[in-house]
Design a protein around this motif. Structure first.
Motif, PDB file in Angstrom:
ATOM      1  N   TRP A 245       0.322  12.463  -7.380  1.00 37.40           N
ATOM      2  CA  TRP A 245       0.143  11.740  -8.759  1.00 37.40           C
ATOM      3  C   TRP A 245      -0.389  10.141  -8.618  1.00 37.40           C
ATOM      4  O   TRP A 245      -1.117   9.663  -9.278  1.00 37.40           O
ATOM      5  N   GLY A 246       0.421   9.581  -7.389  1.00 37.84           N
ATOM      6  CA  GLY A 246       0.136   8.149  -6.971  1.00 37.84           C
ATOM      7  C   GLY A 246      -1.396   8.033  -6.666  1.00 37.84           C
ATOM      8  O   GLY A 246      -1.955   7.075  -7.004  1.00 37.84           O
TER       9      GLY A 246
ATOM     10  N   PRO B 209       9.295   5.944  -8.248  1.00 40.57           N
ATOM     11  CA  PRO B 209       8.936   6.928  -7.080  1.00 40.57           C
ATOM     12  C   PRO B 209       7.928   8.059  -7.416  1.00 40.57           C
ATOM     13  O   PRO B 209       7.400   8.244  -6.349  1.00 40.57           O
ATOM     14  N   SER B 210       8.035   8.654  -8.596  1.00 44.42           N
ATOM     15  CA  SER B 210       7.225   9.751  -8.732  1.00 44.42           C
ATOM     16  C   SER B 210       5.888   9.620  -8.693  1.00 44.42           C
ATOM     17  O   SER B 210       5.043  10.454  -8.681  1.00 44.42           O
ATOM     18  N   ILE B 211       5.163   8.399  -8.843  1.00 39.59           N
ATOM     19  CA  ILE B 211       3.921   8.095  -8.989  1.00 39.59           C
ATOM     20  C   ILE B 211       3.505   6.973  -7.970  1.00 39.59           C
ATOM     21  O   ILE B 211       2.793   6.161  -7.883  1.00 39.59           O
ATOM     22  N   GLY B 212       4.494   6.750  -6.882  1.00 40.97           N
ATOM     23  CA  GLY B 212       4.420   5.791  -5.710  1.00 40.97           C
ATOM     24  C   GLY B 212       3.609   6.563  -4.434  1.00 40.97           C
ATOM     25  O   GLY B 212       2.978   7.426  -4.421  1.00 40.97           O
TER      26      GLY B 212
ATOM     27  N   ILE C 133      -3.771  -3.340  -3.402  1.00 40.80           N
ATOM     28  CA  ILE C 133      -3.456  -2.048  -4.035  1.00 40.80           C
ATOM     29  C   ILE C 133      -2.104  -1.497  -3.124  1.00 40.80           C
ATOM     30  O   ILE C 133      -1.211  -1.092  -3.871  1.00 40.80           O
ATOM     31  N   TYR C 134      -1.998  -1.849  -1.996  1.00 48.01           N
ATOM     32  CA  TYR C 134      -0.900  -1.230  -1.428  1.00 48.01           C
ATOM     33  C   TYR C 134       0.333  -2.287  -1.660  1.00 48.01           C
ATOM     34  O   TYR C 134       1.409  -1.724  -1.769  1.00 48.01           O
ATOM     35  N   LEU C 135       0.259  -3.477  -1.998  1.00 44.63           N
ATOM     36  CA  LEU C 135       1.551  -4.477  -2.718  1.00 44.63           C
ATOM     37  C   LEU C 135       1.776  -3.820  -4.134  1.00 44.63           C
ATOM     38  O   LEU C 135       2.892  -3.774  -4.253  1.00 44.63           O
ATOM     39  N   ILE C 136       0.842  -3.412  -4.938  1.00 44.97           N
ATOM     40  CA  ILE C 136       1.142  -2.878  -6.110  1.00 44.97           C
ATOM     41  C   ILE C 136       1.875  -1.669  -6.013  1.00 44.97           C
ATOM     42  O   ILE C 136       2.834  -1.416  -6.854  1.00 44.97           O
ATOM     43  N   PHE C 137       1.251  -0.753  -5.218  1.00 47.03           N
ATOM     44  CA  PHE C 137       2.087   0.441  -5.448  1.00 47.03           C
ATOM     45  C   PHE C 137       3.378   0.406  -4.527  1.00 47.03           C
ATOM     46  O   PHE C 137       4.187   1.347  -4.610  1.00 47.03           O
ATOM     47  N   GLY C 138       3.705  -0.703  -3.664  1.00 47.08           N
ATOM     48  CA  GLY C 138       4.787  -0.952  -3.100  1.00 47.08           C
ATOM     49  C   GLY C 138       5.950  -1.045  -4.001  1.00 47.08           C
ATOM     50  O   GLY C 138       6.998  -0.628  -4.208  1.00 47.08           O
TER      51      GLY C 138
END
Length: 291
Positions: free
Chosen positions: A152-153, A144-147, A132-137
């Motif tokens: 929201w992220g 960036p607004s959902i990161g 999940i961390y790699l995906i959100f990276g």
């Protein structure tokens, strides 16, 4: 006469009195941590080493003032309310949709889907933290607004694990409703959406309230995932921000402020419980008297 009264008292204690004693001991046991935290929050010295069960050095609201002056508690409070409120509402809504589909409709993969939801719950979400961390990276670089460091992220992350136990609970509740309700509404020209929103949802209000309460409590108290995804001060939730007060060598000095923050943190959960409790009781009592 006194001997007879003694026998009556012994009989009363053997049948009923010991239950009152157990209840009183349970109440005292549950109130002990609350009284201790309240005493620490009102302690003017505001340190762990000077905290007592009954404050003897006076009472002051200085810890509450220092909480807002020295930390971004107000921002953390708003972030937690936003994330917990939206996440709990969305998770209950998605679970209700899935439960209605699994309960009332027959389609290919229905049994496999139900078993998959059950099996996935055996593994904690934190096991996938690296992936999940790699995906959100990557998401942070593209959107960036959902990161990272955005509410929201974190909402998207919480909604990813929304289906599961709630779906099974709601499906069992939907299964108890007679299918004649669906059939009669369909004969009158109602669509699946109208049957779901106008007929089914009002009847399953008790389980919706229970699921919403559990989802709100679980989200507002969640720490592990939020601590990984929220690092900036303004984006932290209450759990992450309050934990920072006890890190390092400042644990003793910040304990009074931390205690004041925990008291304020409990307010949203208590209010949500009181609000939903009315619907739970009314829903259960109204369902009990219908023939």
């Amino acid at each position: 006469m006194s001997a007879r009264n003694g026998v009556r008292r012994n009989r009363w204690f053997a049948q009923v009195g010991w239950r009152h004693l157990v209840a009183v001991l349970g109440v005292l046991f549950s109130l002990f941590p609350i009284v201790f935290v309240l005493s620490a929050a009102l302690n003017p010295l505001g340190t762990l080493s000077t905290t007592e069960l009954v404050p003897t050095g006076g009472v002051s609201l200085g810890n509450f003032g220092g909480l807002f002056e020295r930390t971004a508690f107000g921002r953390w409070f708003l972030n937690s309310l936003l994330i917990a409120g939206v996440a709990s509402f969305a998770s209950v809504f998605l679970s209700a949709l899935a439960a209605y589909a699994f309960s009332r409709m027959r389609f290919r993969g229905r049994r496999v889907g139900l078993l998959s939801l059950l099996l996935i719950q055996m593994f904690p979400q934190f096991l996938a933290i690296v992936a999940i961390y790699l995906i959100f990276g990557t998401i942070t670089d593209l959107w960036p607004s959902i990161g990272f460091n955005t509410p929201w992220g974190l909402l998207l992350l919480y909604l990813g694990g929304a289906l599961g136990v709630n779906t099974w609970l709601m499906k069992g509740f939907f299964d108890t409703l007679p299918r004649e309700l669906d059939e009669s509404a369909t004969m009158d020209g109602a669509s699946h959406a109208q049957v779901f929103f106008r007929i089914m949802l009002p009847l399953v209000a008790p389980i919706l309230a229970v699921a919403g309460l559990l989802a709100f409590i679980g989200t507002i108290n969640e720490f592990l995932m939020a601590n990984v995804f929220l690092t900036s001060t303004d984006s932290k939730t209450l759990a992450v921000g309050m934990y920072g007060l006890l890190e390092g060598n400042e644990r003793n000095n910040n304990f009074g402020i931390f205690a004041a923050g925990t008291l304020l943190t409990a307010i949203p959960t208590v209010l949500v419980f009181q609000f939903l409790q009315r619907y739970i009781v009314s829903g259960l009592t109204s369902g009990a008297v219908k023939g």
